[in-house]
Design a protein around this motif. Structure first.
Motif, PDB file in Angstrom:
ATOM      1  N   HIS A  65      15.041  14.421  -2.378  1.00  0.00           N
ATOM      2  CA  HIS A  65      13.945  14.802  -2.797  1.00  0.00           C
ATOM      3  C   HIS A  65      13.952  16.149  -3.369  1.00  0.00           C
ATOM      4  O   HIS A  65      14.864  16.992  -2.799  1.00  0.00           O
ATOM      5  CB  HIS A  65      12.725  14.505  -1.782  1.00  0.00           C
ATOM      6  CG  HIS A  65      13.149  15.115  -0.483  1.00  0.00           C
ATOM      7  ND1 HIS A  65      13.477  14.521   0.737  1.00  0.00           N
ATOM      8  CD2 HIS A  65      12.922  16.266  -0.230  1.00  0.00           C
ATOM      9  CE1 HIS A  65      13.563  15.309   1.731  1.00  0.00           C
ATOM     10  NE2 HIS A  65      13.255  16.558   1.241  1.00  0.00           N
ATOM     11  N   GLU A 104       9.839  12.510  -4.847  1.00  0.00           N
ATOM     12  CA  GLU A 104      10.957  11.647  -4.622  1.00  0.00           C
ATOM     13  C   GLU A 104      10.836  10.353  -5.520  1.00  0.00           C
ATOM     14  O   GLU A 104       9.934   9.930  -5.975  1.00  0.00           O
ATOM     15  CB  GLU A 104      10.670  11.105  -3.313  1.00  0.00           C
ATOM     16  CG  GLU A 104      11.783  10.400  -2.441  1.00  0.00           C
ATOM     17  CD  GLU A 104      11.428   9.867  -1.124  1.00  0.00           C
ATOM     18  OE1 GLU A 104      11.366   8.620  -0.893  1.00  0.00           O
ATOM     19  OE2 GLU A 104      11.379  10.760  -0.087  1.00  0.00           O
ATOM     20  N   GLN A 162       5.260  12.268  -3.453  1.00  0.00           N
ATOM     21  CA  GLN A 162       5.004  11.322  -2.242  1.00  0.00           C
ATOM     22  C   GLN A 162       3.947  11.909  -1.285  1.00  0.00           C
ATOM     23  O   GLN A 162       3.377  11.281  -0.402  1.00  0.00           O
ATOM     24  CB  GLN A 162       6.502  11.141  -1.347  1.00  0.00           C
ATOM     25  CG  GLN A 162       7.297  10.471  -2.546  1.00  0.00           C
ATOM     26  CD  GLN A 162       7.097   9.094  -2.963  1.00  0.00           C
ATOM     27  OE1 GLN A 162       6.234   8.376  -2.158  1.00  0.00           O
ATOM     28  NE2 GLN A 162       7.450   8.602  -3.963  1.00  0.00           N
ATOM     29  N   GLU A 163       4.162  13.327  -1.028  1.00  0.00           N
ATOM     30  CA  GLU A 163       3.288  14.094  -0.166  1.00  0.00           C
ATOM     31  C   GLU A 163       2.765  15.349  -0.534  1.00  0.00           C
ATOM     32  O   GLU A 163       3.655  16.035  -1.502  1.00  0.00           O
ATOM     33  CB  GLU A 163       4.250  14.458   1.260  1.00  0.00           C
ATOM     34  CG  GLU A 163       4.434  13.238   2.102  1.00  0.00           C
ATOM     35  CD  GLU A 163       5.202  13.669   3.394  1.00  0.00           C
ATOM     36  OE1 GLU A 163       4.619  14.522   3.875  1.00  0.00           O
ATOM     37  OE2 GLU A 163       6.213  13.124   3.675  1.00  0.00           O
ATOM     38  N   ARG A 180       2.920   4.575  -0.079  1.00  0.00           N
ATOM     39  CA  ARG A 180       2.782   6.125  -1.034  1.00  0.00           C
ATOM     40  C   ARG A 180       1.497   6.730  -0.907  1.00  0.00           C
ATOM     41  O   ARG A 180       1.398   7.819  -0.651  1.00  0.00           O
ATOM     42  CB  ARG A 180       3.316   5.652  -2.545  1.00  0.00           C
ATOM     43  CG  ARG A 180       3.153   7.227  -3.511  1.00  0.00           C
ATOM     44  CD  ARG A 180       3.649   6.917  -4.552  1.00  0.00           C
ATOM     45  NE  ARG A 180       3.658   8.247  -5.375  1.00  0.00           N
ATOM     46  CZ  ARG A 180       2.699   8.099  -6.167  1.00  0.00           C
ATOM     47  NH1 ARG A 180       2.004   7.401  -6.477  1.00  0.00           N
ATOM     48  NH2 ARG A 180       2.510   9.410  -7.043  1.00  0.00           N
ATOM     49  N   ARG A 189       0.715   8.320   2.600  1.00  0.00           N
ATOM     50  CA  ARG A 189       1.396   9.575   2.778  1.00  0.00           C
ATOM     51  C   ARG A 189       0.735  10.666   1.886  1.00  0.00           C
ATOM     52  O   ARG A 189       0.310  11.871   2.416  1.00  0.00           O
ATOM     53  CB  ARG A 189       3.122   9.537   2.405  1.00  0.00           C
ATOM     54  CG  ARG A 189       3.777   8.613   3.186  1.00  0.00           C
ATOM     55  CD  ARG A 189       4.891   8.542   2.751  1.00  0.00           C
ATOM     56  NE  ARG A 189       5.894   9.735   2.730  1.00  0.00           N
ATOM     57  CZ  ARG A 189       7.084   9.919   1.972  1.00  0.00           C
ATOM     58  NH1 ARG A 189       7.573   8.712   1.478  1.00  0.00           N
ATOM     59  NH2 ARG A 189       8.008  11.093   2.134  1.00  0.00           N
ATOM     60  N   LEU A 190       0.321  10.302   0.676  1.00  0.00           N
ATOM     61  CA  LEU A 190      -0.208  11.249  -0.052  1.00  0.00           C
ATOM     62  C   LEU A 190      -1.678  11.706  -0.010  1.00  0.00           C
ATOM     63  O   LEU A 190      -1.917  12.804   0.141  1.00  0.00           O
ATOM     64  CB  LEU A 190      -0.141  10.532  -1.746  1.00  0.00           C
ATOM     65  CG  LEU A 190      -0.605  11.588  -2.854  1.00  0.00           C
ATOM     66  CD1 LEU A 190       0.078  12.658  -3.027  1.00  0.00           C
ATOM     67  CD2 LEU A 190      -0.492  10.843  -4.262  1.00  0.00           C
ATOM     68  N   GLN A 213       8.901   0.465   3.106  1.00  0.00           N
ATOM     69  CA  GLN A 213       8.088   1.376   2.336  1.00  0.00           C
ATOM     70  C   GLN A 213       7.596   2.513   3.526  1.00  0.00           C
ATOM     71  O   GLN A 213       7.790   3.845   3.344  1.00  0.00           O
ATOM     72  CB  GLN A 213       7.173   1.280   1.405  1.00  0.00           C
ATOM     73  CG  GLN A 213       7.761   0.193   0.240  1.00  0.00           C
ATOM     74  CD  GLN A 213       8.721   1.064  -0.662  1.00  0.00           C
ATOM     75  OE1 GLN A 213       8.635   2.331  -0.863  1.00  0.00           O
ATOM     76  NE2 GLN A 213       9.381   0.544  -1.359  1.00  0.00           N
ATOM     77  N   ARG A 240       9.887   5.133   5.359  1.00  0.00           N
ATOM     78  CA  ARG A 240       9.993   6.624   4.744  1.00  0.00           C
ATOM     79  C   ARG A 240       9.188   7.531   5.149  1.00  0.00           C
ATOM     80  O   ARG A 240       9.444   8.765   4.824  1.00  0.00           O
ATOM     81  CB  ARG A 240      10.251   6.227   3.266  1.00  0.00           C
ATOM     82  CG  ARG A 240      11.322   5.431   2.673  1.00  0.00           C
ATOM     83  CD  ARG A 240      11.073   5.006   1.352  1.00  0.00           C
ATOM     84  NE  ARG A 240      10.789   5.953   0.597  1.00  0.00           N
ATOM     85  CZ  ARG A 240      10.519   5.710  -0.795  1.00  0.00           C
ATOM     86  NH1 ARG A 240      10.061   4.667  -1.275  1.00  0.00           N
ATOM     87  NH2 ARG A 240      10.211   6.708  -1.789  1.00  0.00           N
ATOM     88  N   ASP A 241       8.150   7.169   5.953  1.00  0.00           N
ATOM     89  CA  ASP A 241       7.104   7.973   6.271  1.00  0.00           C
ATOM     90  C   ASP A 241       7.583   8.894   7.610  1.00  0.00           C
ATOM     91  O   ASP A 241       7.898   8.158   8.402  1.00  0.00           O
ATOM     92  CB  ASP A 241       5.821   7.207   6.451  1.00  0.00           C
ATOM     93  CG  ASP A 241       4.376   8.052   6.554  1.00  0.00           C
ATOM     94  OD1 ASP A 241       4.768   9.272   6.759  1.00  0.00           O
ATOM     95  OD2 ASP A 241       3.615   7.300   6.257  1.00  0.00           O
TER      96      ASP A 241
END
Length: 494
Positions: A4, A21, A26-27, A338, A341-342, A372, A375-376
């Motif tokens: 990332h 990413e 993503q964030e 996603r 996270r966002l 998914q 990945r958090d």
């Protein structure tokens, strides 16, 4: 974990960080100079109230609202945590009740665990911990441990190394995940830095009167270098020359392993425009998220939980309905992880996927969601499908959500998301005039309202307005006021 890039958009009033990413945002992390988070800050506070029934106390640490301290977060808990009773031995004594440990007016050293959210004050602990680059220091605790994320085979060897370095200087330490490959020299430097920080805190604690701030956590951009940047980070792009120099100095001292990835962004367009971050933020503030297939998600956030509804929308591309539903749900699982996270959504999350008949389709969608969510960086827990076909999950609350940080309750609808129709407002006004006419005897009634309400009175409701005027025997005039919202109006007695 995928590689990332980290973008830092800095200004004196606000720092914004985006994690990119696989080409997508993503964030998003925000910190405003006037609204800096309090988590990690250490205060000397004063006990305001002790509540035996709740086994809690309210502590004044100098904020607008008193903070909350539970009995489980007081110091005696430390001893019980690290000394469980062995087989055949009596159990460790239970904690004394809070009223025997603190009293009103007492000075107490506390640290913020959770920022104030909504109407809730900050959550506190008396068990102080100070995070360094590689270690977490526990000054009131002799425990030496290693992060549970490090493989068990390496954990004991790392613990023995750390024990030798800690010596008898006092305090406990926990080795962070990013310290797995750290040298003894790096660990020793971190130990010395953390002990020096604690010495400064203790010295200040005896010099000031409560409530007072003793230690403030790192800024957002510094925490990015310490916590977010890692082996998977390709670049850390900063758009401010001043902040770039400051971060270089910080990285050389505390995070040398990522110092070479710092890049000064020199593009003509603003850095967030270059990567379409602001567009993603705007979409993340909306209820609806469109999927590439034509389906869409609807997010509804309340204080207690968040609900996510999955819809097929215009997606009709698969051979049959079951395949259409399955593909929409698969794409939704990726988008939901996603968006969580966002938007930084925390607490209980209820997902209403489109009903699937086949068990293998359900299993595949759950597996994709779990993949998914892995990945958090924030801890998540997910259950299976309930009898009603809903998926329940939790995501740890770490700070206010993106919507809570960037938006506020609409003053026109008071958070309902809907406003009264112009016809409803017209009828409210007519009833109000009738009430006023019974109590007062003015020469004339004047209605001051939004243009669209006045327009309704002049058009479809003109007959009702004229009928009321005849009934009360007084003229009723209209005045349009563009600054009023649709629900606002005034009735002036002339």
């Amino acid at each position: 974990m995928a590689q990332h890039d980290i973008l830092i958009n800095w200004s004196p009033q606000e720092s914004r960080v985006a994690l990119i990413e696989q080409g997508a945002v993503q964030e998003v992390l925000l910190e405003r100079a006037l609204e800096r988070g309090l988590v990690g800050n250490i205060y000397v506070g004063r006990v305001q109230r002790v509540l035996p029934g709740m086994q809690s106390a309210f502590i004044d640490i100098g904020l607008e609202r008193t903070a909350f301290l539970h009995v489980a977060d007081l110091l005696p808990q430390i001893n019980a945590r690290h000394a469980p009773a062995r087989a055949g031995e009596p159990e460790a004594p239970s904690m004394p009740p809070i009223e025997r440990q603190v009293f009103e007016g007492q000075s107490i050293l506390v640290q913020v665990l959770k920022d104030p959210i909504g109407t809730k004050g900050a959550r506190l602990t008396a068990q102080i911990s100070i995070a360094g680059r590689l270690l977490v220091f526990l000054p009131q605790d002799g425990h030496v441990g290693v992060s549970q994320k490090i493989p068990p085979a390496q954990r004991e060897a790392l613990r023995q190394r750390l024990l030798a370095l800690v010596g008898d200087g006092g305090g406990g330490f926990i080795l962070r995940t990013n310290a797995e490959d750290a040298s003894d020299e790096e660990l020793a430097e971190d130990i010395a830095y953390l002990r020096k920080t604690w010495a400064r805190i203790r010295e200040r604690a005896v010099q000031v009167a409560p409530p007072a701030l003793l230690h403030e956590d790192l800024t957002l951009v510094q925490r990015v270098l310490r916590d977010l940047a890692g082996p998977q980070t390709r670049s850390i792009q900063v758009d401010s020359r001043e902040q770039f120099a400051a971060l270089q100095a910080f990285a050389q001292e505390y995070t040398p392993q990522v110092a070479d990835r710092l890049v000064l962004y020199r593009g003509e367009r603003p850095i967030f425009d270059q990567y379409h971050v602001d567009e993603e933020i705007e979409r993340a503030l909306g209820r609806r998220v469109d999927l590439k297939s034509g389906g869409y998600l609807v997010f509804d956030q309340t204080e207690a939980l968040t609900t996510i509804d999955v819809n097929t929308g215009g997606f009709v591309g698969a051979r049959n309905f079951d395949d259409t539903v399955f593909r929409t749900n698969l794409e939704a699982a990726q988008a939901i992880a996603r968006q969580l996270r966002l938007r930084n959504l925390g607490g209980i999350v209820i997902i209403d996927f489109i009903d699937m008949v086949r068990d293998d389709h359900r299993d595949a969608v759950l597996a994709e969601l779990r993949k998914q969510l892995a990945r958090d960086r924030v801890k998540t827990m997910i259950g299976g499908f309930s009898q009603l076909g809903l998926v329940e999950m939790t995501r740890k609350r770490t700070r206010e959500s993106l919507a809570q940080m960037l938006t506020e309750t609409c003053p026109a609808c008071d958070g309902r998301g809907r406003v009264r129709t112009t016809r409803t407002v017209c009828y409210d006004i007519l009833r109000e005039i009738l009430r006023e006419a019974r109590a007062f005897n003015p020469r004339e009634f004047r209605i001051i309202a939004a243009p669209q309400v006045v327009e309704r009175f002049l058009d479809e409701e003109s007959q009702h307005l004229a009928g009321l005027s005849d009934f009360i025997g007084k003229p009723i005039s209209l005045q349009s006021e563009s600054t009023m919202t649709q629900e606002q109006y005034d009735i002036v007695l002339m």
